[in-house]
Scaffold this active site. Structure first.
Site, PDB file in Angstrom:
ATOM      1  CB  SER A 124      -0.905   0.003   1.241  1.00 44.77           C
ATOM      2  OG  SER A 124      -1.537   1.250   1.417  1.00 44.77           O
ATOM      3  CE1 TYR A 148      -3.558  -2.474   5.278  1.00 44.27           C
ATOM      4  CE2 TYR A 148      -2.934  -0.371   4.322  1.00 44.27           C
ATOM      5  CZ  TYR A 148      -3.374  -1.657   4.168  1.00 44.27           C
ATOM      6  OH  TYR A 148      -3.645  -2.148   2.914  1.00 44.27           O
ATOM      7  CE  LYS A 152      -1.111  -4.710   3.251  1.00 45.04           C
ATOM      8  NZ  LYS A 152      -1.331  -6.012   2.578  1.00 45.04           N
TER       9      LYS A 152
END
Length: 320
Positions: A124, A148, A152
């Site tokens: 992402s 998040y 990642k």
């Protein structure tokens, strides 16, 4: 060819399945088997001569993927994830699904000797953050500003190292913000970027939680699926030692998105958008960069839309 997809019940997983079944081949090989995995059993496509195994499976449980990996798949698409706001709210859940599962997956590939298996993971734009240059390139350091993005980024480094060691043939594609997503708003911090277009075009109300001056780096669902398919075709020899990079997208402000909504849907569509600032969402999305050179992705044959109106037009054409 045998392909495994984690997160296959999600909207990207479903679109990827449809594309693969329609094409019936990948990387020049005939597709013979699909294994679809998610928390809920993914829909089984009408697949002709392709053998499809669809199962509900909690891949965060120890050894959950051993049986699948023992079948020695040729390509694994790792799409399973807990989205941004949910990962920020629940650190343990985010770590378990976004990082621990990735580690279990590459360790499983190592144990089963899957050095030739292409592992494509969806990462992402959230992996970036902090004090960034105005325009980023492929080697801009990762400094995520939310859990998040950190999960990642850790997964990216893990896949890169296992690929360096020859334990798996990894590729990490950092996805821009995807618009216009189908369905209903979800827990992703960027969910508003789809809902402020999708809902008004359907005659429904939507909330914009950020300042309209905010810029986003975006890509359509169809182009993301194109990139996932293309990612299995790119030779490991041309990828080189660093296996993660940003996909090409387009930079657009929220104000430009709303103006496009007015152009295609009129004042009646625009009237369905109301503005309710949300500091948590703006803090997450505002930490993501919005402009990239994408030299490496372009050289490898990945593509982007030319204009934001192309994205909205694709949504309207699909809905018609």
């Amino acid at each position: 060819m045998h392909i495994v997809i984690t997160g296959a019940a999600g909207f990207l997983g479903q679109r990827l399945v449809d594309r693969l079944v329609s094409a019936r081949e990948l990387a020049g090989q005939t597709l013979s088997r699909l294994t679809l995995i998610d928390q809920v059993e993914p829909n089984r496509p009408v697949s002709g001569g392709i053998t499809v195994h669809s199962q509900a499976l909690d891949i965060s449980q120890p050894g959950a993927l051993d049986e699948v990996l023992a079948e020695r798949p040729d390509v694994i698409y790792h799409l399973a994830a807990i989205v941004s706001s949910a990962a920020e709210e629940d650190l343990d859940l985010g770590m378990r699904v976004n990082f621990d599962v990735t580690r279990a997956l590459v360790e499983g590939c190592r144990r089963h000797g899957l050095s030739g298996t292409r592992l494509v993971m969806a990462s992402s734009v959230a992996a970036y953050g902090g004090n960034l240059p105005e325009i980023l390139d492929d080697m801009t350091a990762l400094h995520p500003q939310n859990s998040y993005g950190a999960q990642k980024a850790m997964s990216e480094l893990l896949i890169n190292d296992y690929s360096r060691r020859g334990l798996v043939d990894g590729l990490v594609l950092r996805l821009p913000t995807i618009v216009i997503r189908p369905g209903r708003p979800n827990a992703a911090a960027s969910s508003f970027a789809s809902s402020i277009l999708r809902e008004p075009l359907n005659g429904e109300d939507a909330v914009c939680p950020v300042d309209t001056s905010l810029n986003l780096f975006v890509m359509s669902p169809a182009t993301v699926v194109d990139a996932l398919v293309h990612g299995a075709n790119v030779s490991g020899d041309v990828l080189g030692p660093f296996r993660a990079f940003m996909l090409p997208g387009i930079t657009v402000s929220v104000a430009e998105m709303i103006e496009t909504l007015r152009e295609v849907g009129g004042e009646s569509a625009l009237a369905h958008v109301r503005y309710e600032p949300d500091g948590k969402i703006e803090a997450i999305v505002g930490s993501w960069p919005s402009s990239f050179t994408n030299l490496r992705a372009n050289k490898l044959g990945f593509r982007s839309e030319r204009d934001f109106r192309d994205i909205v037009k694709a949504f309207l054409d699909e809905r018609a």
